[in-house]
Design a protein around this motif. Structure first.
Motif, mmCIF file in Angstrom:
data_model
loop_
_atom_site.group_PDB
_atom_site.id
_atom_site.type_symbol
_atom_site.label_atom_id
_atom_site.label_comp_id
_atom_site.label_asym_id
_atom_site.label_seq_id
_atom_site.Cartn_x
_atom_site.Cartn_y
_atom_site.Cartn_z
ATOM 1 N N SER A 34 28.491 -0.591 33.105
ATOM 2 C CA SER A 34 29.086 0.060 33.999
ATOM 3 C C SER A 34 30.495 1.009 33.535
ATOM 4 O O SER A 34 31.169 0.420 32.688
ATOM 5 C CB SER A 34 29.485 -0.558 35.192
ATOM 6 O OG SER A 34 30.249 -1.462 34.999
ATOM 7 N N SER A 35 30.625 2.228 34.243
ATOM 8 C CA SER A 35 31.793 2.993 33.903
ATOM 9 C C SER A 35 33.115 2.255 33.974
ATOM 10 O O SER A 35 33.135 1.570 35.152
ATOM 11 C CB SER A 35 31.743 4.383 34.752
ATOM 12 O OG SER A 35 30.552 5.115 34.119
ATOM 13 N N GLU B 253 37.196 2.527 35.222
ATOM 14 C CA GLU B 253 37.967 3.233 35.992
ATOM 15 C C GLU B 253 39.187 3.763 35.344
ATOM 16 O O GLU B 253 40.023 2.895 34.987
ATOM 17 C CB GLU B 253 38.303 2.431 37.551
ATOM 18 C CG GLU B 253 39.062 3.343 38.319
ATOM 19 C CD GLU B 253 39.291 2.437 39.594
ATOM 20 O OE1 GLU B 253 40.475 2.919 40.266
ATOM 21 O OE2 GLU B 253 38.928 1.497 39.726
ATOM 22 N N ASN C 139 42.921 4.893 34.838
ATOM 23 C CA ASN C 139 43.939 4.844 35.573
ATOM 24 C C ASN C 139 45.192 4.845 34.597
ATOM 25 O O ASN C 139 45.353 5.322 33.527
ATOM 26 C CB ASN C 139 43.865 3.440 36.435
ATOM 27 C CG ASN C 139 43.759 2.242 35.629
ATOM 28 O OD1 ASN C 139 44.113 2.264 34.785
ATOM 29 N ND2 ASN C 139 43.024 1.616 36.468
ATOM 30 N N SER D 35 42.456 4.699 29.976
ATOM 31 C CA SER D 35 42.137 5.916 29.680
ATOM 32 C C SER D 35 41.765 6.324 28.402
ATOM 33 O O SER D 35 41.820 5.487 27.582
ATOM 34 C CB SER D 35 43.055 6.963 29.991
ATOM 35 O OG SER D 35 44.452 6.822 29.253
ATOM 36 N N GLN E 163 39.675 -4.658 32.852
ATOM 37 C CA GLN E 163 38.582 -4.197 33.062
ATOM 38 C C GLN E 163 37.718 -4.579 32.132
ATOM 39 O O GLN E 163 37.545 -4.316 31.135
ATOM 40 C CB GLN E 163 38.436 -2.622 33.495
ATOM 41 C CG GLN E 163 39.028 -2.174 34.728
ATOM 42 C CD GLN E 163 39.086 -0.704 34.478
ATOM 43 O OE1 GLN E 163 38.028 -0.197 34.670
ATOM 44 N NE2 GLN E 163 40.008 0.130 34.654
ATOM 45 N N THR F 211 34.479 7.082 30.100
ATOM 46 C CA THR F 211 34.366 5.987 30.827
ATOM 47 C C THR F 211 33.290 5.117 30.452
ATOM 48 O O THR F 211 33.430 3.781 30.899
ATOM 49 C CB THR F 211 34.129 6.711 32.561
ATOM 50 O OG1 THR F 211 33.153 7.476 32.682
ATOM 51 C CG2 THR F 211 35.367 7.417 32.870
#
Length: 256
Positions: A125-126, A128, A130, A134, A96, A67
């Motif tokens: 920042s990590s 997410e 989904n 991935s 993202q 992540t």
């Protein structure tokens, strides 16, 4: 012989001397002979962007590992990355964006020979995870690959061509080291490299740092090639199983 590194180096807290190998660094092309990817088909695919211009310019590929940790070629380091992207010119609502805050290049990376052309990128920042974003699976120690692999990325079909809006992918045959050296020369292909492609379906400039997957595993990272392989030259990738077993492996093992 005209070789090229498949992306453009933009220093972001990391500097290397210019390569003495005459490789073009224009970064204008993509998967040759590829087809459109489906949403979520390659959730580990990343785009790296140069944020110095307006608008931001896509230049390279990269790969989601964890992540907060990404993988790319050491020659493909840029400041901004986007995950979950399918169409470059459109907002699909799945993207993202993150900024690169730390770069861990392989300590044995050689800019002149492209040996150990691999680096980790830490982001601010990590991500997410989904359906559309991935991480990829690394190969286990000593794992060997043959047959066909998948490569993916953005850019045009030939030097000077137009950029496709959609992420492209292709199935490419893995080429043994002896055959690859018959194209590039015995000293040009190190044990830390893996070759794939036959000139029909392969990567080209702009795909540098992007993934080559063998089944469920990341087996290669796009590094360099010859004239978009139009004369049947295979593309050259960093062989992940050999590079991450080296000193950079401790950084892989310490990721979240």
């Amino acid at each position: 012989m005209k070789l090229f590194i498949l992306c453009v180096l933009v220093a972001s807290g990391f500097a290397v001397p210019p390569s003495t190998i005459p490789r073009s660094r224009s970064g204008q092309n993509k998967i040759v002979g590829g087809e459109d990817a489906r949403p979520g088909q390659f959730p580990y695919q990343l785009g790296l962007y140069d944020v110095s211009g307006i608008p931001n310019e896509f230049l390279c590929g990269a790969i989601v590992y964890a992540t907060d940790t990404m993988i790319t070629a050491a020659n493909s380091i840029l400041e901004e990355l986007v995950a979950g992207n399918l169409r470059l010119q459109y907002d699909d609502g799945t993207e993202q964006s993150r900024s690169v805050v730390q770069i861990i290049a392989h300590e044995s990376y050689n800019v002149n020979t492209a040996e150990n052309d691999i680096a980790l990128l830490k982001v601010d920042s990590s991500l997410e995870f989904n359906t559309y974003v991935s991480g990829v699976t690394l190969p286990f120690q000593g794992q060997n690959f043959s047959g066909n692999a998948f490569v993916s990325g953005w850019r045009t079909l030939s030097p000077g061509g137009s950029t496709p809006g959609n992420l492209q992918y292709a199935s490419v045959p893995i080429v043994d080291d002896e055959t690859c050296r018959s194209f590039y020369g015995a000293s040009a292909i190190a044990d830390s490299m893996i070759c794939a492609g036959d000139g029909n379906e392969t990567t080209c400039k702009g795909d540098g740092g992007g993934p080559m997957t063998c089944g469920d595993y990341l087996c290669g990272i796009t590094s360099f090639g010859y004239e978009c392989n139009k004369f049947g030259y295979p593309g050259v990738k960093t062989e992940v199983v050999k590079s991450h077993e080296n000193s950079i492996s401790r950084d892989f093992n310490n990721t979240s």
